[in-house]
Design an enzyme around this catalytic site. Sequence first.
Site, mmCIF file in Angstrom:
data_model
loop_
_atom_site.group_PDB
_atom_site.id
_atom_site.type_symbol
_atom_site.label_atom_id
_atom_site.label_comp_id
_atom_site.label_asym_id
_atom_site.label_seq_id
_atom_site.Cartn_x
_atom_site.Cartn_y
_atom_site.Cartn_z
ATOM 1 C CG ASN A 1 -4.265 15.426 -20.749
ATOM 2 O OD1 ASN A 1 -3.646 14.561 -20.300
ATOM 3 N ND2 ASN A 1 -5.373 15.694 -20.156
ATOM 4 C CG HIS B 1 -1.297 13.849 -24.416
ATOM 5 N ND1 HIS B 1 -0.685 14.879 -24.499
ATOM 6 C CD2 HIS B 1 -1.012 13.000 -23.248
ATOM 7 C CE1 HIS B 1 0.357 15.114 -24.396
ATOM 8 N NE2 HIS B 1 0.762 13.321 -23.866
ATOM 9 C CE LYS C 1 -2.319 12.955 -15.715
ATOM 10 N NZ LYS C 1 -2.687 12.628 -16.499
ATOM 11 C CG HIS D 1 3.116 9.442 -24.821
ATOM 12 N ND1 HIS D 1 1.709 8.911 -25.422
ATOM 13 C CD2 HIS D 1 3.068 10.219 -24.766
ATOM 14 C CE1 HIS D 1 1.643 10.196 -24.663
ATOM 15 N NE2 HIS D 1 2.655 10.885 -24.524
ATOM 16 N NE ARG E 1 -1.441 16.356 -13.686
ATOM 17 C CZ ARG E 1 -1.477 15.674 -12.764
ATOM 18 N NH1 ARG E 1 -1.211 15.487 -11.614
ATOM 19 N NH2 ARG E 1 -0.267 14.657 -13.137
ATOM 20 N NE ARG F 1 -3.160 -2.268 2.253
ATOM 21 C CZ ARG F 1 -3.689 -2.946 3.507
ATOM 22 N NH1 ARG F 1 -2.905 -2.721 3.835
ATOM 23 N NH2 ARG F 1 -4.490 -4.320 3.325
ATOM 24 C CG HIS G 1 -3.692 8.533 -25.721
ATOM 25 N ND1 HIS G 1 -4.209 9.092 -23.954
ATOM 26 C CD2 HIS G 1 -2.546 8.877 -24.814
ATOM 27 C CE1 HIS G 1 -3.519 9.139 -23.255
ATOM 28 N NE2 HIS G 1 -2.835 9.539 -23.593
ATOM 29 C CD GLU H 1 -5.063 14.611 -15.649
ATOM 30 O OE1 GLU H 1 -5.071 13.273 -15.247
ATOM 31 O OE2 GLU H 1 -4.818 14.547 -17.006
ATOM 32 C CE LYS I 1 3.171 16.586 -16.059
ATOM 33 N NZ LYS I 1 3.302 14.688 -16.676
ATOM 34 C CD GLU J 1 4.386 15.005 -23.496
ATOM 35 O OE1 GLU J 1 4.291 15.765 -22.896
ATOM 36 O OE2 GLU J 1 3.449 13.901 -23.971
#
Lengths: 366, 366
Positions: free
Chosen positions: A242, A245, A140, A262, A238, A118, A249, A234, A224, A182
């Site tokens: 994207n 993106h 992330k 990517h 935030r 955990r 994606h 997010e 960032k 990026e």
Amino acid sequence: MQIVQVDLGDRSYPIYIGSGLLSESNLFLPHIKSDQVCIVTNQTVGPLYENVLQSSLTGKRVALVELPDGEAHKNFSTLNLVFDGLLQARHNRNTTLIALGGGVVGDMCGFAAASYQRGVNFIQVPTTLLSQVDSSVGGKTGINHPLGKNMIGAFYQPQAVIIDIDLLATLPAREISAGLAEIIKYGLLGDGEFLLWLEQNIERLVALESDALIYAIQRSCENKARIVAADERESGVRALLNLGHTFGHAIETQLGYGNWLHGEAVGAGMMLAAELSEKLGWLATEDVARVRNLLARAVLPIAAPKSMTVDQFLTHMSVDKKVMDGRLRFVLLKALGEAVVVSDVGLADVEQVLQASINSGLADIR
Amino acid sequence: MQIVQVDLGDRSYPIYIGSGLLSESNLFLPHIKSDQVCIVTNQTVGPLYENVLQSSLTGKRVALVELPDGEAHKNFSTLNLVFDGLLQARHNRNTTLIALGGGVVGDMCGFAAASYQRGVNFIQVPTTLLSQVDSSVGGKTGINHPLGKNMIGAFYQPQAVIIDIDLLATLPAREISAGLAEIIKYGLLGDGEFLLWLEQNIERLVALESDALIYAIQRSCENKARIVAADERESGVRALLNLGHTFGHAIETQLGYGNWLHGEAVGAGMMLAAELSEKLGWLATEDVARVRNLLARAVLPIAAPKSMTVDQFLTHMSVDKKVMDGRLRFVLLKALGEAVVVSDVGLADVEQVLQASINSGLADIR
């Protein structure tokens, strides 16, 4: 060496950026809280750098887990190799994981750290330009699911990020370009001054000039970090990160992970976002040409893959995490250096932009 | 209806405890933020109660995932059934998961909620006495690994917990006893007044008398909530909640999940902790007899399984999460109602207590 501080309350951490940092023992040791350390790397990067890293971990008992390389392995069975290694070496909840690799290793190691018992500590040593400017900041972590990218994961912050630009020397040129996508994104979405700098210096970055790299990585991380600090989970601003993106994606999902990188998909995605912004009357044709030119100089795709169909885009975009209650949301450009989130774009406009980009035939699958 | 507020800053949530709550639509709806809901249950509990729950979710689009029942299925491939269900129904990050089941369903649904798209909302509807008093509070979620129980997971809080004691009517008597073990634990570790109440009322709980149940559940949740609020991520006082668990996990691991119930293993584990506390001169023989008597009246094991060996205990306990840097740590009793964490217990004392308990022959595998 430059230091960017990511300000997230009791989850704040530093990013160290410089040359030769992998062998700086004194950067690592203050962020490790027991004698147990586990390096998580992959079969490509590990053999190149794991020995240097191990030498920096003076006095620690170091376990090593080498994952198969590539986005295709970003799944639970690969993640489980980390848990196997930790449990076999009897690591307890005071262990520290070190991610030595690109975004896939960082995302999986981070999720392993978030989930092992955990939650245990971890340090990121990103070895690709893309991961240095992207996954270094934001917490992330996660793995893919056959029905979607990064669908399983956690927001989880590292204790520190150590960016050694010397590691980029062994990186293929395509991966450098993917990282530049990026970097360009930060200029486009909110830092017009940085965008101008990039238009003047992009070839120096392609050529891996140290001072240019350190500056661009630092400025990207600062951009960032500012956005993430304002919105860690997010729910608001935030989403601007994207940019490119939603389209990107869809490309990655359709082509299969690992065909386009990517960053390449994000490059084409930013181009589509710019063209859709022009369609809505926000960007001038010259603005779009500046974006296209910069992406091309960074050796990035400037169109959707000619083998894809509009329907494929729409299908994949509707399961994207950026979809709120069934509505397609896009990050578009009000101007160069000013992104906004829009959820009322007409479907016909989206379809026309996609079709024109596909028809241009400018981008093939790799 | 009683309400216990779990106070964790912006992760605070209410626990509602009462009779007939499953059909109280107005308890559920305020904690659901979009029209997407996914009920996660198992093949035993689902057919009994999922229709009633669905009727309470007025106006929602409800997906349903039924997992195979039992601790043996608390693994990633079962967890993945939840992700499959969510992605097939195209649930986005505004979805709400509802865990309808015992601890296994709650732990897996909670971990699925923590991990799906890096975190979505969830509501717990615990259907066993144990989960009502244990996993209702504390945010522990996770799955097992072949090398250890609950080794993969997250600390993740629900939006609300809804405890309907009517659901206990269909629970086997052994499961009621297992829940009573955790209830007794709260008395033993820090609430001497509650311990006295339990010694006066344990048969009323075994017989499922409503007012006694509601009081015992409320008091247990209050005890746990107070401890968790002081130490959400288990770095200090929360360790006291592991009374009986170091021994208990060893029993569960050795016998294989699902032979002894978790609460039964904890019962035997608390007995061993009491006997070890006596060995150290902290508890009087009469105190230990009170513990033994109360556990027996709750129809719980009062010794280690006679088929186990001392070595098996020691092997399993050394990978337990409660081990700090290789030292065995125990939660023991300074007095009835006062637990402490101890890490300097002599190995010989531990071995003698275990051997005596095993030799007593009082507890068999099921």
